[in-house]
Design a protein around this motif. Structure first.
Motif, short mmCIF file in Angstrom:
data_model
loop_
_atom_site.label_atom_id
_atom_site.label_comp_id
_atom_site.label_asym_id
_atom_site.label_seq_id
_atom_site.Cartn_x
_atom_site.Cartn_y
_atom_site.Cartn_z
N ALA A 33 0.83 -1.19 0.00
CA ALA A 33 0.00 0.00 0.00
C ALA A 33 0.88 1.25 0.00
N SER A 34 0.34 2.33 -0.54
CA SER A 34 1.13 3.55 -0.67
C SER A 34 1.42 4.19 0.68
N ASP A 35 0.65 3.87 1.71
CA ASP A 35 0.89 4.46 3.03
C ASP A 35 1.56 3.49 3.99
N ALA A 36 2.04 2.35 3.50
CA ALA A 36 2.67 1.34 4.35
C ALA A 36 4.08 1.78 4.75
N THR A 37 4.42 1.52 6.00
CA THR A 37 5.76 1.83 6.50
C THR A 37 6.57 0.55 6.61
N LYS A 38 7.90 0.69 6.76
CA LYS A 38 8.76 -0.49 6.88
C LYS A 38 8.39 -1.37 8.07
N PRO A 39 8.13 -0.81 9.26
CA PRO A 39 7.74 -1.68 10.38
C PRO A 39 6.41 -2.40 10.14
N GLU A 40 5.47 -1.72 9.47
CA GLU A 40 4.19 -2.36 9.15
C GLU A 40 4.39 -3.52 8.17
N ILE A 41 5.23 -3.32 7.17
CA ILE A 41 5.50 -4.37 6.19
C ILE A 41 6.16 -5.56 6.87
N LYS A 42 7.11 -5.28 7.75
CA LYS A 42 7.80 -6.35 8.47
C LYS A 42 6.82 -7.15 9.31
N LYS A 43 5.96 -6.47 10.07
CA LYS A 43 4.97 -7.16 10.91
C LYS A 43 3.97 -7.95 10.06
N ALA A 44 3.58 -7.40 8.91
CA ALA A 44 2.62 -8.07 8.05
C ALA A 44 3.19 -9.37 7.48
N VAL A 45 4.44 -9.35 7.03
CA VAL A 45 5.05 -10.57 6.48
C VAL A 45 5.24 -11.60 7.59
N GLU A 46 5.68 -11.16 8.76
CA GLU A 46 5.87 -12.10 9.87
C GLU A 46 4.54 -12.70 10.32
N ALA A 47 3.46 -11.91 10.30
CA ALA A 47 2.16 -12.42 10.72
C ALA A 47 1.55 -13.34 9.67
N LEU A 48 1.70 -13.00 8.41
CA LEU A 48 1.06 -13.76 7.34
C LEU A 48 1.78 -15.07 7.04
N LYS A 52 10.75 -15.01 10.06
CA LYS A 52 11.48 -13.89 10.66
C LYS A 52 12.06 -13.02 9.55
N VAL A 53 11.78 -11.73 9.61
CA VAL A 53 12.25 -10.77 8.61
C VAL A 53 13.50 -10.07 9.12
N ALA A 54 14.53 -10.02 8.28
CA ALA A 54 15.78 -9.37 8.65
C ALA A 54 15.78 -7.89 8.25
N ALA A 55 15.29 -7.57 7.04
CA ALA A 55 15.32 -6.19 6.56
C ALA A 55 14.22 -5.95 5.54
N VAL A 56 13.84 -4.68 5.40
CA VAL A 56 12.83 -4.26 4.42
C VAL A 56 13.35 -3.03 3.69
N GLN A 57 13.29 -3.07 2.36
CA GLN A 57 13.62 -1.90 1.55
C GLN A 57 12.39 -1.55 0.73
N VAL A 58 12.06 -0.27 0.63
CA VAL A 58 10.83 0.17 -0.03
C VAL A 58 11.17 1.11 -1.18
N LEU A 59 10.47 0.92 -2.32
CA LEU A 59 10.66 1.77 -3.49
C LEU A 59 9.32 2.29 -3.96
N ASN A 60 9.30 3.53 -4.44
CA ASN A 60 8.13 4.09 -5.10
C ASN A 60 8.37 4.05 -6.60
N ALA A 81 8.09 -3.47 -2.05
CA ALA A 81 9.00 -3.68 -0.94
C ALA A 81 9.83 -4.93 -1.19
N TYR A 82 11.13 -4.82 -0.98
CA TYR A 82 12.03 -5.96 -1.00
C TYR A 82 12.21 -6.42 0.44
N VAL A 83 11.74 -7.62 0.74
CA VAL A 83 11.77 -8.15 2.10
C VAL A 83 12.85 -9.23 2.16
N THR A 84 13.85 -9.02 3.00
CA THR A 84 14.92 -10.00 3.20
C THR A 84 14.60 -10.80 4.45
#
Length: 98
Positions: A33-48, A52-60, A81-84
């Motif tokens: 989503a356009s309003d998603a933050t790195k911590p939100e993306i990390k929590k979403a991948v871990e929950a779904l 365990k997520v090590a890093a998140v990089q975001v590009l527009n 988002a690139y999720v490592t």
């Protein structure tokens, strides 16, 4: 994190050749989503996925300008988002061995 927010943050996987190469290095690409933050993306991948997520990089990604017979138009942009994942973690859904 609110369970409904997980599905609003992660819009889906972004599968391209570059994403397939990144998946070999334990890095996975998602449209977010356009309003998603790195911590939100990390929590979403871990929950779904329960990984365990090590890093998140975001590009527009900006939308391209295209010309038609009716004039110029613009395609809509998106955010990805690139999720490592942590060492030893993998997502089986992203492997191309089907």
């Amino acid at each position: 994190m609110n369970p409904e927010r997980v599905f609003k943050v992660l819009l889906g996987p972004h599968m391209t050749e570059k994403a397939a190469i990144a998946a070999e290095n334990n890095q996975y690409v998602f449209k977010v989503a356009s309003d998603a933050t790195k911590p939100e993306i990390k929590k979403a991948v871990e929950a779904l996925f329960g990984k365990k997520v090590a890093a998140v990089q975001v590009l527009n990604i900006k939308g391209k300008v295209k010309r038609t017979a009716r004039g110029e138009g613009r395609r809509s942009g998106y955010r990805k988002a690139y999720v490592t994942l942590a060492a030893g973690e993998t997502l089986e859904d992203f492997t191309g061995n089907e």
